[in-house]
Design an enzyme around this catalytic site. Structure first.
Site, PDB file in Angstrom:
ATOM      1  N   ASP A   1       0.837  -1.201   0.000  1.00  0.00           N
ATOM      2  CA  ASP A   1       0.000   0.000   0.000  1.00  0.00           C
ATOM      3  C   ASP A   1       0.873   1.252   0.000  1.00  0.00           C
ATOM      4  O   ASP A   1       2.076   1.205   0.284  1.00  0.00           O
ATOM      5  CB  ASP A   1      -0.905  -0.038   1.244  1.00  0.00           C
ATOM      6  CG  ASP A   1      -2.205   0.706   1.059  1.00  0.00           C
ATOM      7  OD1 ASP A   1      -2.303   1.541   0.143  1.00  0.00           O
ATOM      8  OD2 ASP A   1      -3.142   0.454   1.844  1.00  0.00           O
TER       9      ASP A   1
ATOM     10  N   ASP B   1     -10.916   1.685  -2.907  1.00  0.00           N
ATOM     11  CA  ASP B   1     -11.421   1.316  -1.578  1.00  0.00           C
ATOM     12  C   ASP B   1     -12.944   1.269  -1.573  1.00  0.00           C
ATOM     13  O   ASP B   1     -13.539   0.863  -0.576  1.00  0.00           O
ATOM     14  CB  ASP B   1     -10.944   2.330  -0.530  1.00  0.00           C
ATOM     15  CG  ASP B   1      -9.533   2.025  -0.062  1.00  0.00           C
ATOM     16  OD1 ASP B   1      -9.043   0.913  -0.348  1.00  0.00           O
ATOM     17  OD2 ASP B   1      -8.915   2.890   0.577  1.00  0.00           O
TER      18      ASP B   1
HETATM   19  C1  GLA Z   1      -5.717   1.797   2.300  1.00  0.00           C
HETATM   20  C2  GLA Z   1      -6.121   0.632   1.425  1.00  0.00           C
HETATM   21  C3  GLA Z   1      -7.190  -0.181   2.137  1.00  0.00           C
HETATM   22  C4  GLA Z   1      -6.658  -0.654   3.456  1.00  0.00           C
HETATM   23  C5  GLA Z   1      -6.196   0.525   4.289  1.00  0.00           C
HETATM   24  C6  GLA Z   1      -5.482   0.063   5.535  1.00  0.00           C
HETATM   25  O1  GLA Z   1      -6.756   2.722   2.408  1.00  0.00           O
HETATM   26  O2  GLA Z   1      -6.562   1.058   0.179  1.00  0.00           O
HETATM   27  O3  GLA Z   1      -7.591  -1.256   1.345  1.00  0.00           O
HETATM   28  O4  GLA Z   1      -5.603  -1.557   3.246  1.00  0.00           O
HETATM   29  O5  GLA Z   1      -5.299   1.354   3.575  1.00  0.00           O
HETATM   30  O6  GLA Z   1      -5.050   1.101   6.324  1.00  0.00           O
END
Ligand code: GLA
Length: 685
Positions: free
Chosen positions: A455, A523
């Protein structure tokens, strides 16, 4: 047959792909001139085409060059902009040589006076209409001779020319966090239109590609010129439509406006690839061409089926405990999940987004015996095991930051802006990438981790490197640092699979796809919203790389309630995963989910490896004799695409003539009720 050929008298080069031709010429003034990009031509035909050669008027139209520079009567967008130590600018080309090797062409140029060399690289492949372009800059001087560095104000990878009459409309995506890759088609103004990211990642707000057409193309018809940049950091693509009839130009490369750096004597700088493709049969064919290219020339493991993933993020947030994960894992395994991924919250003091980033060891209170017992349990349930990581980041409240406050991007006398309570580690620094590789390598080795979700949750700010003589290089070198760690990690762990993520789809590009197996594209897991996001993603990137989860209803992000079946069907259009809180799913929901996962495994080879056709509220995939249609919306007869012969419905045994499916359509027989949807499987008889 893909190849490069050369006509000596006219100094014309022709690149031939299966269904297109690309021609350029060394002009009378030695600068590389654009000749043709479109339908196939022979070398003789290309050589006979005129070029707009030599720019001699204050009123000359812009464009027509393979790589626009400053100098002479040139007034278009420069792809390469340099300043020498004596204050002079621009380039006067001398053509030095060229090399042809199969599908590759290198064109060597240098400046008439200053020690600056430039090689334009072109490459074509026998199985693709994509032309790959990039360039190498070479400072031809040496320190010993007292040569000065050359300041680089802009260095695009390539400039593309589309025939003026066809350069009317631009397609691109816009987006935001939780609403990435929304397709836009708009008339190109007679102006310079800039698409860019200044955030240090390719970004949520626009994806680094554009398509150009005459305004008459649709999914199945019309000429489309598309250009895609393989870069994961800041970028800029500038399209210029010239109202006086000059070609439509698109120049693009890494970095955003206002950055400058110095090429040192002896130094070589290679840009990323800015690839282009001409297609004759509409946006659908253009996308399928890109999908084939990504599979054939970008992904490391295109033919490996992407597993059905369970990810705990939406279920638990940061409340990761061994008990909670175990309970989810048991249910996930019963549903047929193949890979269980523990998301954020397993390490350091990471019980919220306020602390812990950088401390990459299991949280001692939550996992007093380490990750081992959970990993074993997950494996015992027949699943592989994956973990979330965010290697480029640190929370100021972390042991890492307390120990190395200078490792983050920062500038003297400037605040360190925190976004999501975190700061960006400077991956241009070798000691930082060495640290990152070391802990990642140890983490993956210790538990034979199968999968990482990598990420990257914030944009770069105060992107400085105090003490470094040429700090703005870090905008490029941070991305290269990330690439370096990913490449090294993959080499060290051939069994490891990686999902690219940046706050959802903030870094979904060909640069990441060369080093990851799939991308978490948003997300937002609301199926209604996902349809548009997935539609935009599919313009360039193939379904096998598109992670998509079925999650809870109401959706935690949008609060919208939708049927389970519909949520699964929409996610089945890519690499299906599950991201809901399974501990709250009812027995009938779990039973239905189990059936849907089983169905997905049946259609997976067609969805992940087939050719994709975007239809009206539906997607069709075709691989060999098999066809899969995922459809939603109102009940109707859905006209399918590109089929021949007779097809049998695997579910009902009904027979359909392809000719009828293409004209009258496939009766969907969608049930009544909220958001009906269906998956139809057909086999050619
Ligand atoms: C980001 C990712 C999510 C999740 C969060 C965790 O927003 O896109 O899918 O993994 O971080 O903090």
């Amino acid at each position: 047959m893909s190849q490069v050929s050369f006509d000596e008298p006219s100094r014309t080069f022709l690149l031939t792909t299966p269904a297109s031709s690309y021609a350029l010429r060394i002009g009378a003034d030695d600068s590389p001139r654009h000749v043709h990009w479109g339908a196939p031509l022979t070398l003789g035909q290309a050589a006979a085409l005129p070029t707009h050669d030599g720019v001699t008027s204050s009123f000359a139209s812009t464009g027509g060059e393979e790589l626009a520079v400053e100098g002479g009567a040139r007034f278009g967008v420069p792809s390469l902009l340099v300043r020498y130590a004596d204050g002079s600018r621009g380039i006067e080309w001398v053509h030095e040589a060229h090399e042809i090797d199969g599908g590759r062409l290198d064109l060597m140029l240098r400046d008439r006076h200053y020690p600056l060399g430039c090689t334009l690289h072109y490459a074509v492949h026998p199985d693709s209409d994509v032309v790959e372009r990039s360039l190498t800059l070479h400072h031809l001087g040496t320190d010993d001779e007292g040569d000065e560095p050359v300041e680089i104000l802009r260095c695009d990878a390539a400039s593309w020319s589309v025939p003026a009459a066809s350069g009317v409309r631009l397609s691109h995506t816009v987006g935001e966090w939780s609403g990435e890759t929304k397709l836009r088609r708009t008339e190109a103004p007679c102006a310079e239109t800039v698409f860019t990211s200044r955030r240090g990642v390719s970004g949520h707000f626009g994806n680094p590609w554009v398509m150009v057409d005459a305004g008459d193309a649709d999914e199945g018809h019309g000429e489309v010129w598309s250009m895609v940049l393989a870069w994961s950091g800041s970028w800029r693509i500038t399209a210029q439509r010239d109202h006086t009839g000059g070609p439509f130009t698109v120049t693009g490369g890494a970095g955003h406006d206002g950055l400058a750096w110095r090429l040192q004597p002896g130094e070589i700088h290679r840009t990323p690839v800015f690839a282009g493709q001409f297609s004759r049969d509409g946006f659908g064919a253009a996308s399928r061409g890109w999908h084939r290219y990504v599979a054939g020339h970008v992904l490391a493991l295109p033919d490996e089926p992407r597993p059905v993933v369970y990810n705990s993020w939406e279920a638990t947030g940061w409340d990761v405990t061994p008990q909670g994960q175990r309970a989810l894992a048991q249910r996930a395994a019963e549903l047929g999940v193949e890979l269980f991924v523990v998301d954020d919250g397993w390490f350091g003091q990471r019980t919220s987004d306020r602390a812990g980033l950088g401390d990459w060891h299991p949280n001692p209170e939550r996992f007093p015996h380490g990750l081992g017992p959970l990993v074993e349990e997950v494996r015992g349930l027949g699943m592989r095991f994956g973990l979330w990581v965010e290697p480029e980041m640190t929370n100021p409240d972390s042991d890492l930051y307390r120990e190395h406050p200078d490792w983050v991007l920062h500038m003297p006398h400037r605040r360190r802006t925190e976004l999501r309570n975190q700061l960006v580690l400077n991956f241009a620094r070798p000691e930082v990438t060495e640290w990152a590789f070391t802990w990642l390598d140890r983490l993956v080795s210790e538990h034979a981790i199968d999968f990482l979700k990598w990420d990257m949750n914030r944009a770069l700010t105060e992107a400085g490197w105090p003490g470094h003589p040429d700090g703005e290089r870090l905008w490029t070198d941070h991305t290269r640092g990330v690439y370096g760690v990913l490449d090294r990690l993959r080499r060290a762990h051939p069994g490891l699979r990686i999902e690219g993520c940046a706050g959802g789809g903030g870094r979904a590009d060909l640069g990441m796809l060369a080093r990851t197996d799939q991308i978490w594209i948003s997300d937002n897991t609301d199926a209604d919203d996902r349809i548009a996001i997935q539609h935009g993603y599919s313009q360039v990137y193939p379904a096998r790389t598109m992670s998509a989860w079925a999650t809870d209803s109401p959706n935690p992000h949008t609060r919208r309630s939708t049927p389970l079946r519909y949520r699964f069907h929409v996610a089945m259009a890519g690499a299906l995963g599950i991201g809901g809180d399974l501990s709250r799913w009812t027995a009938p929901e779990l039973a239905e989910a189990r059936e849907l996962v089983a169905l997905y495994k049946e259609i997976r080879p067609v969805v992940q490896f087939g050719e994709q056709y975007r239809l009206d509220d539906a997607v069709q995939y075709r691989a060999g004799e098999k066809v899969v249609v995922i459809a939603w919306g109102r009940d109707r007869a859905l006209r399918l695409a590109d089929l021949h012969g007779v097809y049998v419905d695997d579910g009902t045994g009904e027979e359909h003539y392809a000719a009828t499916l293409l004209t009258h359509g496939l009766p969907l027989r969608l049930p009544a009720g909220d958001r009906p949807s269906t998956v139809v499987r057909l086999t050619r008889r």
